[in-house]
Design an enzyme around this catalytic site. Structure first.
Site, short mmCIF file in Angstrom:
data_model
loop_
_atom_site.label_atom_id
_atom_site.label_comp_id
_atom_site.label_asym_id
_atom_site.label_seq_id
_atom_site.Cartn_x
_atom_site.Cartn_y
_atom_site.Cartn_z
N LYS A 1 35.01 18.35 67.89
CA LYS A 1 34.25 18.83 68.81
C LYS A 1 35.23 19.55 70.21
O LYS A 1 35.09 20.71 70.75
CB LYS A 1 33.30 18.90 69.22
CG LYS A 1 32.60 17.45 70.33
CD LYS A 1 31.58 17.62 70.89
CE LYS A 1 30.86 16.50 72.06
NZ LYS A 1 29.88 16.27 71.79
N ASP A 2 36.06 18.75 70.31
CA ASP A 2 37.32 18.66 71.76
C ASP A 2 38.39 19.62 71.24
O ASP A 2 38.79 19.76 72.19
CB ASP A 2 37.27 17.85 71.97
CG ASP A 2 36.25 16.90 72.61
OD1 ASP A 2 35.58 17.47 73.18
OD2 ASP A 2 35.99 15.35 72.91
N ARG B 1 25.85 25.99 75.58
CA ARG B 1 24.79 26.13 74.72
C ARG B 1 23.85 24.80 74.44
O ARG B 1 22.52 24.89 74.19
CB ARG B 1 25.94 24.61 73.62
CG ARG B 1 24.72 24.86 71.84
CD ARG B 1 26.41 23.65 71.32
NE ARG B 1 25.99 23.11 71.55
CZ ARG B 1 25.67 21.87 71.37
NH1 ARG B 1 24.55 21.88 71.26
NH2 ARG B 1 26.66 20.62 71.97
N ARG B 2 23.89 24.16 75.16
CA ARG B 2 22.29 22.54 75.61
C ARG B 2 21.89 23.13 76.60
O ARG B 2 20.36 23.43 76.48
CB ARG B 2 23.13 22.03 76.18
CG ARG B 2 23.80 20.36 75.31
CD ARG B 2 24.21 19.33 75.41
NE ARG B 2 25.10 18.37 73.99
CZ ARG B 2 26.24 17.43 74.64
NH1 ARG B 2 26.31 17.41 75.77
NH2 ARG B 2 26.50 17.25 72.92
N ARG C 1 28.94 15.62 84.64
CA ARG C 1 30.06 15.24 84.09
C ARG C 1 30.47 13.80 83.87
O ARG C 1 29.58 12.75 83.93
CB ARG C 1 31.57 15.60 84.92
CG ARG C 1 31.58 17.37 84.79
CD ARG C 1 31.97 18.05 83.53
NE ARG C 1 33.48 16.78 83.18
CZ ARG C 1 34.60 16.91 83.39
NH1 ARG C 1 34.70 18.12 83.98
NH2 ARG C 1 35.09 16.84 82.67
N ARG D 1 26.91 8.49 83.07
CA ARG D 1 26.34 9.26 82.82
C ARG D 1 24.88 9.09 82.77
O ARG D 1 23.57 8.98 83.45
CB ARG D 1 26.72 10.75 81.88
CG ARG D 1 27.13 11.52 81.55
CD ARG D 1 27.25 12.07 80.03
NE ARG D 1 28.86 13.17 80.05
CZ ARG D 1 28.93 13.92 80.13
NH1 ARG D 1 28.19 14.88 79.00
NH2 ARG D 1 30.53 14.89 79.94
N CYS E 1 35.05 26.11 73.29
CA CYS E 1 34.43 25.39 73.33
C CYS E 1 33.16 25.39 74.87
O CYS E 1 32.11 25.49 74.66
CB CYS E 1 34.81 23.93 74.64
SG CYS E 1 35.63 24.57 76.15
#
Length: 792
Positions: A79-80, A127-128, A145, A151, A239
């Site tokens: 996804k990156d 998106r989230r 971040r 996190r 992204c």
């Protein structure tokens, strides 16, 4: 030796170890070195990714080392990986997918839907954010971040009430069972992951390490990854785009669910399946899903009976927002002057026996333009659902799965008779009205039943029936309608060319021929037609019956239109030119020292607007203008300047640069410093006059005029039906000449002597010149020509 490059985070190192172990399983003797690489995304941890570059911030440094041959392969979370890889690189292998779901981690175990209002949720993904807000609109989103352990620690420290993480990362780090924390795994039906989430991608230089890549690659995972990346590419996504997608393969094909919030706020979701089992089938399906999400609601808009001021506010809003306008010739051309300057304007007009484009072609055009992703407006005369074939266009859109809306318009079936003094219903005359198409369809069910119509007591309104008026009247008489029934025909309703003829059922056709009534026309049959002479309300004004084409900029046309309409003219707005801001070199420097000037001169009203806009852009305090005097080219420019709070010191009676220079230049001396504000096409006359006075003069160009040739065909089509055309600048003169070359032209009115010279230079013969360079001057010039023509 195989050198594997990766990010320095704990998760990235674990993922790289997985790749290393898999290589060693197949090549046990191969030496493998893991090379940690610090990326920009690992360093900047206090800003959203969108603010400093997106996905590439996690891969750029690694890709550079691949290209430099200091590493052989690179391991990424798929996804990156950016959509566009660096030249010479490719995704060599894709490993089997881990759990692709997202997880809400909390300290309380309260589900996402039940979190109290104001609960703080940590994520840096739009998106989230949009998906969690869809579940619970009362939570607060705060940027999050850092690596996964960092996190989780922020959550434990109470900085957040919940955080959203990828399940794959938690599992690879063995952090899915942390004490004191609760994990809510979102289903893919409720919460779509990012493209490639849970997949590891191995990037290499093209044509290298083929055997190694073959042992790492999982064909199913590659197929779904390529499909998900194709989905993002089709949406021009990155992204930072609010996109979610999940592709899965089963024995009988691929299934894809995709979501997208084009406006960054409102999510749309589409689920589709294909029976194809090849990777290419998955990619095609993904592109199809993306195309469905790109499509915006198509507006089928009724423009009303012809006059611009008889369309609804909602319709006007649609026109102003449209990226594409598909229109016919029964709308007022002036309406299109409200469209964006970058909007695509597509003409599909038609009249009886002269179709520019068949309906099936129009349907395909609407569908095709909608699938490109822009906002499409189908602009139709009257109302889309009253013989406008709007139903056919709506069905064509529905068949393709394209959303649509209907924006109703005022129908000519009642507004045009009203303009001729005919109420289609009236107590004591007609309690009903029947609207009939003048064109009979080929199928039996579309045939006009004259036997039924002849017995109706109400008003009969025939649209598009002028060419069959003999048949219509004779059939009604044949089936029993009284030959003395009042009838009327109105041609070019609500325009300067409006004509009405009244009679009875037995003689109306003959009267139409005698008066040479032409299409478009409406036939009204019934007792109400006899009220026409009593109820006609239109009053003759000095310019009644005259059609005047306005070709200037939109702002200029708006003033001209208002004045000319009050005098009874019908104006048609086609801006062949438009002004746009531009900033020449040293503009900021000159504006920053504006207090050094003793005079500022404006060559136009647009120059005033752009001057104050430019001052704001460079943050210049207007108080610096306290000691400055102003010279303007005419009264209209002085009025605009006054609206900004400044009074002009010099205003010539004749609005042109030459006159301004002659009355102003003599007041200047060598001590004066002048700033001349003008456009790219402004006349050099004033600059040359100032040079002769030997005072220090600077000039700045703040705007330019460009020709707008989107409406060439429309201008050529309507030009022969105009009485006058107003030309307001040299640029407009050149554009009009180019557009109408070879046509018989209406009378030309120039806004002033300089424009008249420009017209003559362009090969246009000028009939009248406004003595005053404004809308009143234009009106007076037209009136004077009418009087003169009447005396000849």
């Amino acid at each position: 030796m195989i050198r594997i490059g990766t990010r320095t985070s704990k998760l990235a190192m674990i993922q790289t170890e997985l790749v290393k172990q898999k290589i060693q399983e197949h090549f046990p003797k191969e030496k493998i070195e893991i090379v940690p690489i610090i990326t920009k995304g690992d360093v900047i941890l206090h800003q959203p990714l969108a603010s400093f570059g997106g996905k590439g911030v996690f891969t750029q440094e690694i890709e550079q080392q691949l290209l430099d041959k200091t590493i052989d392969i690179a391991v990424h979370s798929a996804k990156d990986v950016p959509m566009q890889l660096a030249d010479g690189l490719c995704i060599g292998a894709v490993l089997a997918r881990e759990d692709c779901r997202d997880v809400l981690v909390t300290r309380t175990g309260i589900s996402a839907k039940d979190l109290p209002a104001g609960s703080v949720i940590g994520t840096s993904s739009l998106r989230r954010e949009l998906q969690i807000k869809a579940m619970n609109p009362f939570v607060e989103i705060r940027m999050l971040r850092g690596n996964v352990p960092t996190r989780l620690q922020k959550l434990k420290d109470g900085q957040y009430d919940g955080i959203i993480l990828a399940a794959a990362g938690l599992k690879r780090l063995h952090l899915e069972q942390e004490d004191g924390l609760f994990y809510e795994y979102f289903s893919k039906e409720d919460f779509l992951p990012a493209a490639g989430q849970g997949i590891l991608a191995v990037e290499i230089c093209k044509d290298s390490l083929k055997e190694v890549m073959d042992c790492l690659n999982d064909e199913n995972a590659r197929a779904v990854l390529m499909a998900e990346r194709a989905f993002l590419t089709a949406l021009d996504g990155s992204c930072n785009a609010p996109c979610g997608v999940c592709c899965e393969k089963s024995e009988d094909g691929f299934w894809i669910s995709g979501m997208y919030a084009k406006d960054g706020k409102n999510l749309q979701r589409v689920d589709k399946k294909t029976d194809g089992t090849q990777p290419a089938d998955a990619v095609a399906l993904a592109e199809n899903v993306a195309a469905s999400l790109k499509v915006q609601t198509v507006s089928l808009v009724g423009a009303g009976p012809g006059a611009k001021d008889l369309m609804s506010l909602r319709a006007l809003e649609c026109v102003r927002r449209a990226d594409v306008i598909i229109y016919d010739n029964l709308i007022s051309p002036s309406i299109l002057n409200e469209a964006k300057t970058e909007a695509k304007l597509l003409y599909v007009g038609k009249r009886a026996n002269a179709h520019f484009m068949e309906q099936e072609e129009i349907n395909r055009l609407i569908v095709g333009e909608a699938k490109k992703g822009g906002y499409v407006v189908r602009l139709k005369g009257g109302d889309p659902f009253i013989f406008g074939r709007g139903g056919e266009e709506a069905l064509a859109l529905k068949k393709e799965g394209i959303p649509f809306e209907i924006v109703s318009g005022i129908s000519s079936s009642y507004s045009v008779p009203a303009a001729a003094g005919i109420p289609v219903t009236h107590r004591g005359c007609a309690a009903s009205v029947h609207i009939i198409t003048g064109h009979e369809g080929k199928e039996k069910k579309q045939a006009i039943d004259y036997a039924v119509l002849a017995k109706e007591e109400g008003t009969l309104v025939f649209l598009m029936g002028l060419g069959r008026i003999d048949e219509i009247t004779q059939k009604l008489i044949q089936y029993g309608k009284d030959v003395k029934t009042p009838a009327a025909v109105i041609s070019n309703g609500l325009s300067a060319r409006q004509q009405s003829v009244t009679g009875t059922l037995e003689n109306i056709a003959a009267k139409v021929r005698k008066e040479k009534i032409k299409t478009p026309a409406i036939i009204v049959i019934g007792e109400v037609a006899a009220l026409s002479e009593e109820l006609i309300f239109a009053k003759q004004k000095p310019l009644s019956g005259k059609r005047i084409l306005l070709t200037g900029t939109r702002s200029l046309i708006a003033k001209q239109e208002d004045t000319l309409k009050q005098l009874g003219a019908e104006t048609v707005d086609i801006s062949l030119i438009e002004t746009y801001p531009c900033r020449a070199e040293r503009t900021q420097e000159k504006l920053s020292t504006v207090s050094d000037y003793s005079w500022i001169a404006f060559a136009s009203a647009m120059g005033v607007h752009q001057f104050f806009a430019a001052l704001s852009e460079v943050h210049v305090d207007r108080r610096k203008l306290g000691g400055v005097k102003f010279a303007v080219v005419g009264a209209a420019t002085a009025e605009v300047l006054e609206n900004y709070g400044y009074i002009a010191d010099v205003v010539p009676q004749r609005a042109n640069a030459e006159t301004l220079g002659s009355i102003w230049a003599d007041t200047l001396n060598r001590k004066d410093k002048v700033l001349l504000v003008q456009g790219r096409q402004s006349s050099p006359v004033l600059s040359e006059q100032l040079k002769e006075k030997e005072c220090e003069t600077d000039s700045i160009c703040l705007y330019e005029t460009r020709q707008d040739m989107r409406r060439i065909e429309e201008c050529r089509r309507i030009c022969p039906d105009m009485d006058y055309v107003v030309i307001a600048s040299g640029t407009a003169a050149e554009a009009f000449k180019e557009v109408t070359d070879g046509l018989k032209l209406p009378k030309i009115v120039a806004i002033g002597p300089q424009t008249a010279k420009a017209c003559e230079k362009a090969g246009l013969s000028v009939t009248a010149v406004a003595k005053k360079a404004d809308s009143e001057g234009i009106a007076q010039a037209v009136l004077q020509d009418i009087i003169q023509a009447g005396n000849e």
